[in-house]
Design a protein around this motif. Structure first.
Motif, PDB file in Angstrom:
ATOM      1  N   GLN A 112      10.324 -17.751  11.617  1.00  0.00           N
ATOM      2  CA  GLN A 112       8.882 -17.845  11.380  1.00  0.00           C
ATOM      3  C   GLN A 112       8.505 -17.198  10.045  1.00  0.00           C
ATOM      4  O   GLN A 112       7.736 -17.770   9.267  1.00  0.00           O
ATOM      5  N   THR A 113       9.060 -16.022   9.785  1.00  0.00           N
ATOM      6  CA  THR A 113       8.763 -15.335   8.525  1.00  0.00           C
ATOM      7  C   THR A 113       9.274 -16.146   7.346  1.00  0.00           C
ATOM      8  O   THR A 113       8.583 -16.279   6.329  1.00  0.00           O
ATOM      9  N   MET A 115       9.598 -19.345   7.110  1.00  0.00           N
ATOM     10  CA  MET A 115       8.692 -20.468   6.894  1.00  0.00           C
ATOM     11  C   MET A 115       7.465 -20.030   6.103  1.00  0.00           C
ATOM     12  O   MET A 115       7.048 -20.706   5.156  1.00  0.00           O
ATOM     13  N   ARG A 116       6.901 -18.894   6.472  1.00  0.00           N
ATOM     14  CA  ARG A 116       5.705 -18.390   5.767  1.00  0.00           C
ATOM     15  C   ARG A 116       6.030 -18.061   4.313  1.00  0.00           C
ATOM     16  O   ARG A 116       5.265 -18.404   3.404  1.00  0.00           O
ATOM     17  N   VAL A 117       7.166 -17.396   4.098  1.00  0.00           N
ATOM     18  CA  VAL A 117       7.555 -17.008   2.745  1.00  0.00           C
ATOM     19  C   VAL A 117       7.836 -18.248   1.895  1.00  0.00           C
ATOM     20  O   VAL A 117       7.387 -18.332   0.747  1.00  0.00           O
ATOM     21  N   ARG A 119       6.647 -21.260   2.339  1.00  0.00           N
ATOM     22  CA  ARG A 119       5.385 -21.964   2.106  1.00  0.00           C
ATOM     23  C   ARG A 119       4.598 -21.279   0.988  1.00  0.00           C
ATOM     24  O   ARG A 119       4.039 -21.930   0.115  1.00  0.00           O
ATOM     25  N   ASP A 120       4.584 -19.945   1.000  1.00  0.00           N
ATOM     26  CA  ASP A 120       3.845 -19.189  -0.017  1.00  0.00           C
ATOM     27  C   ASP A 120       4.487 -19.274  -1.400  1.00  0.00           C
ATOM     28  O   ASP A 120       3.791 -19.362  -2.400  1.00  0.00           O
ATOM     29  N   TRP A 184       9.308 -11.313   0.744  1.00  0.00           N
ATOM     30  CA  TRP A 184       9.524 -11.035   2.167  1.00  0.00           C
ATOM     31  C   TRP A 184       8.707  -9.799   2.553  1.00  0.00           C
ATOM     32  O   TRP A 184       8.757  -8.781   1.877  1.00  0.00           O
TER      33      TRP A 184
END
Length: 188
Positions: A112-113, A115-117, A119-120, A184
């Motif tokens: 999940q992390t 994916m967020r990183v 995407r950002d 991260w």
């Protein structure tokens, strides 16, 4: 390629040229991946497992992006796309059902992390996430569980891999690792 088409010289072979019933599928040979297969002994254990070795290296050398207690994240050495990550338990287990509850939970959280990183940092439009369990299912390193996180962008597929045997990966691995590691979030 049609059965009557000439071999393009790009590592494909016509099914009609072999014994048996032609199945109309092309074969794309990837001999560079034999390094994974040749290193595996008959028990499925790996004498030089890269996923066991990477956490013992410094992060830049091992392409490690983030470390957890039970699992860690690293860049794929042979990425499908720029930013292709792998999430692995530290422990050398082959399949998802052999992983402990703690390993599974941390792999999910790290995914999940990641994916967020991604995407950002890369502005990707989507992801392919998955695990190949066992050599017969396509796992290049069947002896050590790992999950792929492949960022995808609209229009990121092209003819290079098929026609020119070339994958366009626009950024160097070290550059991508540094960017993702810097983005991260700090451990809570």
């Amino acid at each position: 390629m049609r059965d009557d088409a000439p071999d393009s010289g790009f590592g494909t072979e016509r099914a009609a040229d072999f014994a048996g019933v032609p199945d109309a599928f092309e074969r794309l040979w990837t001999p560079h991946r034999m390094v994974y297969i040749d290193d595996e002994d008959r028990s499925g254990e790996r004498s030089g497992c890269p996923f066991c070795r990477a956490p013992g290296l410094d992060d830049a050398t091992g392409l490690v992006v983030a470390r957890g207690v039970h699992a860690y994240v690293l860049l794929n050495l042979y990425p499908y796309n720029s930013g292709h990550l792998l999430v692995c338990p530290y422990r050398h287990v082959a399949t998802y059902d052999e992983a402990s509850d703690e390993e599974v939970a941390e792999m999910a959280s790290l995914t999940q992390t990641a994916m967020r990183v991604l995407r950002d940092t890369s502005r990707c439009d989507g992801f392919n996430i998955g695990m190949n369990q066992g050599a017969v299912a396509g796992a290049g390193i069947a002896g050590h569980l790992h999950q792929h996180i492949v960022p995808r962008w609209a229009q990121d597929a092209n003819f290079f891999p098929i026609v020119a045997r070339t994958k366009a990966v626009p950024r160097l691995l070290g550059e991508v690792r540094d960017e993702l590691a810097a983005a991260w979030p700090a451990a809570l």
